[in-house]
Motif scaffolding. Structure first.
Motif, PDB file in Angstrom:
ATOM      1  N   TYR A   1      23.236 -14.647  44.913  1.00  0.00           N
ATOM      2  CA  TYR A   1      23.627 -14.871  46.306  1.00  0.00           C
ATOM      3  C   TYR A   1      24.954 -14.170  46.545  1.00  0.00           C
ATOM      4  O   TYR A   1      25.870 -14.254  45.722  1.00  0.00           O
TER       5      TYR A   1
ATOM      6  N   THR B   1      22.039 -26.352  46.593  1.00  0.00           N
ATOM      7  CA  THR B   1      22.406 -25.090  45.981  1.00  0.00           C
ATOM      8  C   THR B   1      23.643 -25.289  45.130  1.00  0.00           C
ATOM      9  O   THR B   1      24.367 -26.278  45.266  1.00  0.00           O
TER      10      THR B   1
ATOM     11  N   THR C   1      23.008 -18.238  41.557  1.00  0.00           N
ATOM     12  CA  THR C   1      22.879 -19.573  42.142  1.00  0.00           C
ATOM     13  C   THR C   1      21.495 -20.150  41.898  1.00  0.00           C
ATOM     14  O   THR C   1      20.541 -19.423  41.659  1.00  0.00           O
TER      15      THR C   1
ATOM     16  N   ASP D   1      26.004 -28.619  48.194  1.00  0.00           N
ATOM     17  CA  ASP D   1      26.519 -27.406  47.566  1.00  0.00           C
ATOM     18  C   ASP D   1      27.325 -27.833  46.346  1.00  0.00           C
ATOM     19  O   ASP D   1      28.307 -28.570  46.479  1.00  0.00           O
TER      20      ASP D   1
ATOM     21  N   TRP E   1      18.707 -22.915  43.713  1.00  0.00           N
ATOM     22  CA  TRP E   1      18.337 -23.518  44.988  1.00  0.00           C
ATOM     23  C   TRP E   1      17.142 -24.417  44.747  1.00  0.00           C
ATOM     24  O   TRP E   1      16.167 -23.983  44.134  1.00  0.00           O
TER      25      TRP E   1
ATOM     26  N   PHE F   1      17.919 -28.908  51.144  1.00  0.00           N
ATOM     27  CA  PHE F   1      18.101 -27.919  50.094  1.00  0.00           C
ATOM     28  C   PHE F   1      19.404 -28.196  49.378  1.00  0.00           C
ATOM     29  O   PHE F   1      20.349 -28.723  49.942  1.00  0.00           O
TER      30      PHE F   1
END
Length: 107
Positions: free
Chosen positions: A78, A104, A88, A40, A90, A102
């Motif tokens: 998001y 993000t 965002t 993240d 991804w 993933f």
């Protein structure tokens, strides 16, 4: 403009977004490989803890604006009950039909 989730190109990413938007915890973990990883905003996070906090406990939802890289890169609005809404990006890694990673962050 928002892309309909059922029209996302990659089946694993489509299943991920569908489960996330339905707040379907078992369904979301079903689409992840064992040992899936994520980041993240460039920081590695524990997948289960992050999903619990940012999706399930706070009713996360993504509206996909665009896709690239065969459907494995998305730009989405998001939102969740903690942070409100943000734009965002991804990026998904898919192995054997499931999401193994993933990433993000803010777009």
């Amino acid at each position: 403009m928002t892309l309909p989730v059922n029209q996302l190109s990659d089946p694993a990413v489509r299943a991920f977004v569908t489960a996330l938007n339905a707040n379907d915890e078992p369904g979301l973990f079903e689409v992840l490989t064992p040992g899936a990883t994520m980041s993240d905003d460039g920081s590695e996070r524990d997948v289960r803890q992050w999903l619990d906090r940012e999706v399930f406990a706070s009713r996360g939802h993504m509206d996909v604006e665009s896709e690239a890289d065969g459907g494995r890169a998305l730009v989405a609005r998001y939102r969740n009950d903690t942070w409100g809404e943000m734009r965002t990006k991804w990026v998904f890694t898919v192995d054997g039909g499931k999401v193994s990673r993933f990433e993000t962050g803010q777009a």
